[in-house]
Every structure is written in structure tokens, then in C-alpha cells.
Write an enzyme that holds these catalytic residues in place. Structure first.
Site, PDB file in Angstrom:
ATOM      1  N   GLU A 158      -8.603  36.402  16.677  1.00  0.00           N
ATOM      2  CA  GLU A 158      -9.610  37.120  17.481  1.00  0.00           C
ATOM      3  C   GLU A 158      -9.383  38.631  17.409  1.00  0.00           C
ATOM      4  O   GLU A 158     -10.328  39.412  17.461  1.00  0.00           O
ATOM      5  CB  GLU A 158      -9.589  36.639  18.933  1.00  0.00           C
ATOM      6  CG  GLU A 158      -9.858  35.143  19.123  1.00  0.00           C
ATOM      7  CD  GLU A 158     -11.087  34.612  18.401  1.00  0.00           C
ATOM      8  OE1 GLU A 158     -12.027  35.402  18.157  1.00  0.00           O
ATOM      9  OE2 GLU A 158     -11.098  33.423  18.041  1.00  0.00           O
ATOM     10  N   GLU A 175     -15.665  37.059   9.576  1.00  0.00           N
ATOM     11  CA  GLU A 175     -14.639  36.039   9.443  1.00  0.00           C
ATOM     12  C   GLU A 175     -13.536  36.496   8.476  1.00  0.00           C
ATOM     13  O   GLU A 175     -12.372  36.139   8.647  1.00  0.00           O
ATOM     14  CB  GLU A 175     -15.289  34.732   8.977  1.00  0.00           C
ATOM     15  CG  GLU A 175     -14.536  33.488   9.319  1.00  0.00           C
ATOM     16  CD  GLU A 175     -14.365  33.219  10.814  1.00  0.00           C
ATOM     17  OE1 GLU A 175     -15.116  33.779  11.638  1.00  0.00           O
ATOM     18  OE2 GLU A 175     -13.433  32.473  11.162  1.00  0.00           O
TER      19      GLU A 175
END
Lengths: 495, 495
Positions: free
Chosen positions: A257, A286
């Protein structure tokens, strides 16, 4: 200009909606969901009104009248603002309402179907979601190229045909590589990591994420059921979850994250809410989370710096774990039928499977009724086993219940891009491992800021990859990386 | 009906605004204030648009056309919705903007003035705030009755003349009572309470507030710089703050906020966002917080149940504190020049002082330039000493910088009402002390729910007091309560 002012204002609506969603996951008292539903519905309506304001359409038309006169930044704004505006305005109101109802019904049907491992309960809803995706693509102007529309929504400029080529190349070498690794007798001592108090995990995780460069003066990390990163450059909010016997889970999900958060925090804040201050797409996002989680966070150099600090916080828990064992646990590989329980090697197989099925569903080569059998067949092909049941197979993911097709490929594309960026960074920045071993990640972050973050949506996914790595997007780097990292650990004799 | 639907929708806007404000105090990263300012400004604008929607005005006119045909509930809605709508729509946009700028400038001027104890820096802003309050009253239709308008905004139906009578009666007996108590040689051992770990305080406070009846399934408590209670019946959010050497501060401020929270949670949730589901006013709200904090929380019966539990959590810290000493510390009285540091006895003097000055300012009997001298003179009259400087005197409170006149009286009215409710509850519910000594507060809460909470804004402040206590609002009960609780502690020989 007025268009920018309006885009930024619409984005403030979106940021409030995002905060309501964050708070729902992090803080909402258990019985207050009814109130939050009202707040979310109202804010979604106000947000939609702001992004579909006819004034934006008029300003866009003015801008488009003389494209040649626009500078580069304005061209970026015009292109993406048009894209967003069309999607916000071309869907008929009845379709939007119908789709919202379908999403809700399909979600509940999926949950029920998964709980009872009964695909038949979910089947009609999935059929309707596919049909809705086709109608949506047609409304927005993509004709019958529905799957390409879905993919492009997440990763501008990508298409199913391109992904098919990339994934075929990846699959050819990945399947035997996974077979090699998982056939190894080497067993990571994951089960011997026990009793890591949450307070210690929190403090270590905070130290790690701060060292990586996350700015806690413009962000925070809290506890939620699922880890995620929300917010934007002005206020980035991550979540994680702790388990005393799985200390690596909270750590690596937080590093993941943090990768998303660093990207958000690296977007130019003066352009917040406009295409110049927004992320390129899902695959690039990503790639940032995966790069920090895997290439950086699971590296020897990273642990050279952090292992002593980890051991200092948890001396008792780590006494009986040798350094090499710890490193092996950090890089544990094991085949699982479940995507979210997978490691970075086998994870990609799960995506190859889903992409193949999605593609065939949209191409009309596969009927929803035949999906469970196709899922199980592909699992046998790729993993060498059959899922125990549909709950562990075709029903495991929530995505399709919400009509989120074309989303899965981004995960694997992100892995490819992460590896490609990794080798490009190492070529550009001599001595990166020495940086990491000193706990210094600033040169890598600076390189990513310069090559990726600061551009916002200026370049589409593949163009951005080309510009920053000097090469076309390719799975070769991911394969190289997986071989270099995992073969020495699992097949030491062959090295 | 359509009006109710629109009022509820407008209230959802308000609840989102409230959540943004709560999050700002509890969670906002230190450098994210710029973004929050944008979000608050947008949400305030959208909220104002919703509450001043001409459609509400039209629906109100329809309703008012045939008042006789309305049932009791609709009459309540019509009356208060009209009141709110007029205030939202009768202020010219330029005035609202001008006032927002003034509030911001005056706040910064006040902060600077207080930091340097220099009233001259604040004086012009206070003069402008008084003038703005006069103009606002005139816009809303109160002519030159500006102070009454300010009071009525917080406590519907109350006026300066009524308060003057009540406060004069209170002052006559309170000043000598304070003199008696503070002349006592009895000294509460407050300074001997040291080293109370925050985790233990949190768990005790949670136990206490749960026992009082706060519903944590529809609410929470977090840490913030200032204690407050926000939200509504659907999602009630309180805050507190901890200090290891002041364990009673977090506890009693939390019981206080729990009193506010219990009122909110007791309002009928099906009427949330309409006058049938909103609090009567500030004084009644404050009566709820004070009743639980003081009459209940500082009672012998309460501590009969909770003292053993408090000692079980903090054995070391409380070993050397006898039971009577602890009870004295809980009921410590000491004169302070600063309102927010005051106990429940002397607190009222601070309000008497402020009301007298506000009243004279609005009546034109006192010039802002003469305010510091008047403040110091009144302090001498009431407290018997002069503040060391203006920072500890006339500049201590933030309220006037925001033009919040007529707000202070509610605190003291709340104390009066709390005491009046207390004796009425004791008359109605035999054996209440035995309930408390068993840790059972449900009969008292039920009585408040039935007599106060469930009515929403159905009755104005004094009518509500009359209905639930059977008597006119009077300071006699507060005086009786203070005598009964504090004289035996501080003047035991005279009892």
C-alpha cells in the site's frame, strides 16, 4: 482556466466520497451502515452531477475547436477530461440506475453462492453483468469491442489482443518455472513465526514505510478488514490488518500500500484533480505497489538493513529463526487455489487464468453456464490440480459480481512493469543495493518520481513504460526477476 | 411528505459536513489542512444550497396555508423548519461572505491578542462582530433585539430579560456559597493522582460510558485536542484526551460528552434530520451532559459501584489515596480566573460575568473599549480577585471572536436544568442511589428518554422543563444541589 477550476471542484466532491468510504472501512460503528449508505448515495449523486456538468462539456468543446493552439499540458487535459466526461454523460440515467441495482443484487447473489459453493445462484447475475458491460461499451462509443473497453478503462491504450500476446509469452516460461520451484524440497519456516505483538509490528511497519518515503504529514495508516490505499496526494490513507502469528502479512501488505501511496504522493499536487495530477492507470499503479513490496521489500539488501531492527523488536520470537530461514519465509512460494493467498510467483497464474476466461466470455466462445468447468480445466492446466469446489474456484473473487471485467489483467501487467522498472532503475542507479543496505531508498524513489509519478496521465501505460525503461512492455523482465530471486532459494544445487 | 424528504436530504449534507469536521479534529494528517479547507468550503456551500432550496420555501407556504388542518407533529415541523429556512435565506449573500471573512480575521486577531495579552489588537474585530450580530438580527426579522435573537438561536423561547431574572437570583446565593466553600481549609488531594497509564484510563472510561448507556454500536470515542460530541443518533462521535497525571479529566469530560451523546442517541431516529428528531437547544443539551457528569458521575452512589473497579485497574496509583480523599478529588472546588479550568460550583460565576457584559454591550451601556476594565471589575465582584492579565481575563474565550454571543448563558442554564431534572428524577424514581450503587443507570436514562429526548424540538426550553419537572425553570435546584453536595465535604463541622 475555467475547465481546470471545474475539474478540480468536481474532484473535491470525489475526495469527500472517498473519505466517506475510507471512514466506512476504518471507523464506522457497526450499526451505522444505514446512515453511511444515505451519505454515500447523496455524495455519489453530487459527484456525478459535478463531473457531468454541461458547463464542462461546453468548455471542452471550446478547447477542442482549436487543438493545434493547445500546449502539451492542455492537450493532456483536453484528451482525458473528454474521456472522463463522455463516460459520465453518455450512459443513460436509466442504465445507471439499473446497473446500480444489478451491482447490489449480484453482490448479494455472489456472496450467497460462494457461501454455499453453488454457482447456479450466481449464474444469471453474471450473465446480466456481461450484458450490461456490452451495453455500456456501446453507449460510450466502443461498439461491440466491450472487453477492450473494459481493459482501456483501467489501463488507457491497452487492448485484449496486446495482453493476449504478453500473457502467452509469460505463460510459456512461467508454468515450467513454477513447477521447478514448487517441486523443490525447500520449505520456508512460515509456521514458526508466532506471537508477534501488534504494537511491535506497528512500530516496525511505521519505521519501514517512513524509510521508504511515505509522508505521514500528508497521510496515515489505520486498521481495516482489507488492506487498501485511498485518498490522494493531499491526504493519502492506507490500511492494514494485524495477526500475531503472521507478522509478514501486515508488513508486506503495508509496503504494498505504501507503493500505491508513494505514487499518489508523487503526483503533482498543484494539478490535483486534473489529468495532470492523476495516476496513469491501474497497471502502473500496481507496478508501484509491487515494485516496493517485492523487488525492494523482499530483497537481500533491504533485509540487510531491516533484519537487525526487526530482531531488536522481536528478540524472543526470532531467536530460533536463522537469517536464511527468515529470508526464505519472506520469499515463501506455494501453490494455492486462491488468488489472494498467493505469492508473487504463482499469483500471475491466477491472472492468466482469469484473463483467458474473460476474453472467451466476451468473444462468445464460452457460455457462463460452462464457466465452472472451464475454470477447473484451466486450473488443472496451469496449477496441476482441481479446486475442491466452486467457492475455492470460480466463485472466489468479488470482482465479476460488480461487473469489474478487464480489471484482473492489470495485476499481472503491474508485475511485469514492476520488474521492467526494477532493471531499468538498477541500470540507471549504480549501487542501489548499497543504498538499501543503509536504509536509504531516496534515489530509487526520486527515479520513480521523475520517470513515472510526475507525469500524471500524460502518457498511456505502454508509452510511459517505453519512455522510462527505453523498451517495449515485455514479460521477459518479470521472468528474469523471478528466476534470479527464486531459483537460488529453492534450487540452490542447480545454481 | 415531500417537505420531510427534503429536510432529511438537507440534513444528510449536514451530516457529511459534520464528519469532515470530526475527521479534521481526530484524523487529519498535519499538512492536509489545505485539502480539508477545500472540502469543508464545498460541503458548506452544498449544505447551504440544500437548506435554502426554494422548493422548501414553497412547501412551507403550502403547509402554512391551512395551519388548523395540521396535526401536532406537522405543526412542530412547520414551526421549526420555517425558523431554520428563514435564517438560511434571509441573510444576503454578501453579508454571509463578509461575515465568513470577518470570522476568520477575528479568530486570528483574537489568537494573536491572547498570545500577547493585548486587547487593543482584538478590539476592532469585536466591535465589528457586535455590529454584524446586530445586522444579522435585523435581517432575520428581530429588529433591534439583537441579543434576544442571539439567545433564541441557541435556546428557542429564551430572552435576555428572563435570563437576567434567573441569573440575579442565582448570583445572590451563589457568591456567598462559593465564599464559604473556598474559605474551607479542606484541600482535595488532586496533585497526588499520578501515573495513570492511558490504556487503563481508556478501558475504565469505556466501562463507565457503556454502563451509563452509550451505544457503541452507533457511536465511538476517539482522541482529539478538545473533547466534544458530534454526529447524530445514527452515528454519534465523541472525543476526549488523556493525561497520565490527570486521570479524572478524561473520565469526567467523557462522561460529559456521553451525556450529550445519550441525548443524541435518544432522539427518535426515524425523524432524524427533521425538527422531531433534533435537540431542543443548547441549554437542554448542556443539561444532559452536566447531569451525567456532575449529579450522577460525582455522586457517592456512582462511586460506590465504580471505585472498586477503578482501584482494580490502578492499584499502585490509588493505594495511598483513601476513599474519602478520592471522593474529595472528584469534587474538587477552587477559584480560577479561567472558565475552562473551573469546577461545577465556580463555573457558574464565569457565566454570570459573561452574560452581564454581553447584555450591557448589546444594550449600548458598555463600549468595547471599556470591556477589559469591566471584565476585571466584575471578576473582583464575583471572585474577589483581579485576573493577572487580559489573556487570563477578557481574552480567554474563543467564542466572541466568532460572533458567538448569547452562547455562554446556555452553559449555566444547563446547570440549572440539570439540577432541576435531578430532583424531579429522584422524586419520580425511588431508590435511584441503589440503582447507581449496582452500576445500573437504566431507570434514570429511561426517564430522560421519556421526558426529554424523545420530544425532539417539540417544546421550547422552558416548556420542556415545565413539562418534565412540573415547575418553572428556577436556579433554586442548582443552589440546593451545590449546598447538599459541597457543604458536607468542605464544611463538615457545620453539618
Amino acid at each position: 482556466m475555467e475547465l481546470v477550476r471545474r475539474l478540480k471542484r468536481a474532484d473535491v466532491h470525489g475526495s469527500i466520497l472517498g473519505l466517506l468510504q475510507w471512514d466506512e472501512q476504518v471507523n464506522l460503528p457497526p450499526d451505522s451502515g444505514d446512515r453511511r449508505a444515505q451519505q454515500l448515495a447523496l455524495m455519489a449523486e453530487l459527484h456525478h452531477r459535478a463531473v457531468s456538468d454541461p458547463a464542462i462539456g461546453g468548455l471542452l468543446q471550446d478547447l477542442e475547436r482549436d487543438r493545434a493552439a493547445l500546449d502539451e499540458a492542455d492537450r493532456v487535459i483536453a484528451r482525458h477530461a473528454r474521456r472522463d466526461y463522455d463516460r459520465a454523460t453518455k450512459l443513460p440515467a436509466e442504465f445507471v440506475t439499473e446497473k446500480a441495482v444489478l451491482d447490489s443484487e449480484a453482490f448479494h447473489a455472489w456472496r450467497e453462492a460462494r457461501a454455499t459453493s453453488d454457482f447456479a445462484k450466481f449464474r444469471p447475475y453474471l450473465e446480466r453483468q456481461l450484458e450490461a458491460a456490452r451495453r455500456e461499451a456501446a453507449f460510450v462509443g466502443w461498439g461491440d469491442r466491450a472487453y477492450d473497453y473494459c481493459i482501456d478503462r483501467h489501463d488507457p491504450g491497452m487492448s485484449a489482443a496486446q495482453i493476449e500476446v504478453l500473457f502467452a509469452e509469460l505463460q510459456r516460461d512461467l508454468v515450467p518455472l513454477v513447477r521447478e520451484i514448487t517441486a523443490s524440497p525447500v520449505r520456508p519456516p512460515v509456521d514458526r513465526l508466532k506471537g508477534f505483538a501488534v504494537a511491535g509490528q506497528q512500530s516496525f511497519l511505521r519505521e519501514v514505510t517512513t524509510a521508504l518515503g511515505f509522508n505521514y504529514c500528508r497521510g496515515r495508516i489505520d486498521v481495516a478488514v482489507h488492506p487498501f490505499c485511498s485518498g490522494d496526494a493531499a491526504d493519502t490513507r492506507m490500511t492494514t490488518r494485524y495477526h500475531e502469528d503472521k507478522p509478514l502479512d501486515a508488513l508486506f501488505s503495508s509496503i504494498h500500500e505504501t507503493g500505491h501511496g508513494l505514487y499518489e504522493q508523487g503526483l503533482p499536487i498543484e494539478h490535483l484533480g486534473t489529468p495532470l495530477g492523476q495516476a496513469t492507470g491501474m497497471a502502473i499503479h500496481e507496478s508501484q505497489s509491487r515494485l516496493w513490496e517485492n523487488q525492494v521489500g523482499r530483497s537481500r539488501a533491504f533485509w540487510r538493513f531491516f533484519e537487525p531492527r526487526f530482531r531488536a523488536i522481536f528478540p524472543g520470537q526470532l531467536d530460533a529463526i536463522a537469517s536464511d530461514e527468515l529470508y526464505l519465509a519472506i520469499n515463501a512460494v506455494a501453490l494455492s487455489p486462491v488468488r489472494v493467498e498467493s505469492d508473487e510467483v504463482t499469483y500471475n497464474l491466477h491472472i492468466l487464468l482469469r484473463f483467458d476466461l474473460e476474453r472467451r466470455l466476451f468473444a462468445g466462445q464460452l457460455a457462463v453456464a460452462d464457466l465452472p468447468a472451464a475454470w477447473n480445466q484451466r486450473t488443472r492446466d496451469l496449477f496441476g490440480f482441481t479446486p475442491a469446489n466452486d467457492a475455492q474456484g470460480v466463485l472466489q473473487d468479488v470482482h465479476w459480481s460488480g461487473g469489474a471485467f478487464g480489471y484482473f489483467p492489470s495485476y499481472c501487467l503491474g508485475n511485469m512493469i514492476a520488474a521492467q522498472l526494477w532493471y531499468a532503475a538498477r541500470a540507471a542507479l549504480v549501487g542501489l543495493d548499497d543504498d538499501f543496505a543503509r536504509g536509504d531508498f531516496s534515489r530509487l524513489l526520486g527515479w520513480l518520481r521523475d520517470g513515472v509519478h510526475r507525469h500524471g496521465r500524460r502518457f498511456d501505460t505502454r508509452e510511459l513504460v517505453r519512455r522510462v525503461t527505453g523498451e517495449e512492455l515485455s514479460p521477459a523482465h518479470l521472468l528474469r526477476y523471478l528466476r534470479e530471486r527464486y531459483l537460488p532459494l529453492y534450487l540452490p544445487a542447480t545454481r
